[in-house]
Design an enzyme around this catalytic site. Structure first.
Site, PDB file in Angstrom:
ATOM      1  N   CYS A   1      16.716   6.670  49.627  1.00 50.05           N
ATOM      2  CA  CYS A   1      15.657   6.720  48.611  1.00 50.05           C
ATOM      3  C   CYS A   1      14.675   7.821  48.941  1.00 50.05           C
ATOM      4  CB  CYS A   1      14.972   5.357  48.482  1.00 50.05           C
ATOM      5  SG  CYS A   1      16.092   4.143  47.744  1.00 50.05           S
TER       6      CYS A   1
ATOM      7  N   HIS B   1      10.499   2.113  43.790  1.00 56.54           N
ATOM      8  CA  HIS B   1      11.349   1.080  44.391  1.00 56.54           C
ATOM      9  C   HIS B   1      11.207  -0.201  43.572  1.00 56.54           C
ATOM     10  CE1 HIS B   1      12.145   2.839  48.557  1.00 56.54           C
ATOM     11  NE2 HIS B   1      13.296   2.317  48.181  1.00 56.54           N
TER      12      HIS B   1
ATOM     13  N   GLU C   1       6.166   5.046  44.882  1.00 56.05           N
ATOM     14  CA  GLU C   1       6.116   5.821  46.123  1.00 56.05           C
ATOM     15  C   GLU C   1       5.257   7.073  45.958  1.00 56.05           C
ATOM     16  OE1 GLU C   1       7.200   4.592  48.780  1.00 56.05           O
ATOM     17  OE2 GLU C   1       8.525   3.007  48.019  1.00 56.05           O
TER      18      GLU C   1
HETATM   19  N1  PCA Z   1      17.915   1.682  48.097  1.00 56.25           N
HETATM   20  C1  PCA Z   1      18.094   2.371  49.369  1.00 56.25           C
HETATM   21  C2  PCA Z   1      19.128   3.429  49.089  1.00 56.25           C
HETATM   22  C3  PCA Z   1      19.737   3.082  47.780  1.00 56.25           C
HETATM   23  C4  PCA Z   1      18.874   2.051  47.207  1.00 56.25           C
HETATM   24  O1  PCA Z   1      18.976   1.578  46.066  1.00 56.25           O
HETATM   25  C5  PCA Z   1      16.803   2.891  49.961  1.00 56.25           C
HETATM   26  O2  PCA Z   1      15.740   2.236  49.769  1.00 56.25           O
HETATM   27  O3  PCA Z   1      16.800   3.900  50.676  1.00 56.25           O
END
Ligand code: PCA
Length: 209
Positions: A143, A167, A80
């Site tokens: 996130c 991610h 990200e």
């Molecule tokens: N993914 C979510 C919140 C917690 C996680 O592991 C997200 O992409 O916001």
């Protein structure tokens, strides 16, 4: 180096969150390599996650903080680049909170850019055969919230010196228990990928000296 790695606990329909397992393994490997590394498992609840991050960052004063989260169904690792000052949850967090159209910090800037070398990390991941891409939105849920909170802390207090968010997809064992067998990568590959992100950030910090 002082390194903080965070993952999340379960949320929504997920009973296991691979980010928690990857964060724990990565911190173990970093300690074996001689770093002062800590991992935290954040609840998918924004108020509690913030309190935990403020406390851990205050105690450890990390050089690097890398936060991890699950993005169910992706086929690769997403590094990200941007954290938005916005909460627009489409499902409640595990404490039942569902803020919408609200800033994370009314006094903070609209967005922060990750301070880990995102492009270099993606290039290295691909060189090592790990599918990866740059991403320009971490969403508007937990996130993004955690990424913004880390970068806001960095801006206000100087720690963590560098922060980023990755991610990850499901691990193979978690995906194989799910309906529809969603896309996944092996746990070891994800651990190696996050270690590469840490390594590239260390190189960047060393260049500054
Ligand atoms: N993914 C979510 C919140 C917690 C996680 O592991 C997200 O992409 O916001």
């Amino acid at each position: 180096m002082k390194i903080l790695v965070s993952g999340f606990g379960p949320f929504g329909e997920e009973d296991t969150n691979p980010s928690e397992i990857v964060a724990t393994r990565v911190a173990e490997k970093l300690r074996e390599a001689g770093h002062e590394a800590r991992h935290v498992v954040l609840p998918v609840a924004y108020r509690r996650a913030k309190a935990i991050l403020e406390q851990v960052v205050g105690e450890l004063r990390p050089d690097i903080a890398i936060a991890l989260g699950l993005y169910g169904g992706i086929t690769h690792v997403r590094v990200e680049r941007v954290a938005l000052n916005m909460m627009d949850f489409s499902i409640p967090d595990v404490d039942g909170e569902k803020p919408q159209d609200l800033p994370i910090d009314p006094e903070g800037p609209t967005a922060y850019l990750a301070s880990i070398p995102t492009r270099r990390v993606v290039e290295r991941l691909k060189e090592e055969g790990i599918p990866a891409s740059l991403s320009y939105s971490a969403g508007t849920y937990l996130c993004n919230y955690v990424m913004y909170t880390l970068l806001r802390l960095s801006d206000r207090t100087g720690y963590p010196r560098r922060a980023g968010f990755i991610h990850i997809p499901y691990t193979i064992d978690i995906a194989s228990r799910k309906k529809g067998l969603p896309a996944s990568l092996p746990l070891d590959v994800l651990v190696k990928g996050v270690l590469i992100a840490v390594e590239e950030t260390i190189k960047e910090i060393e260049k500054e000296k």
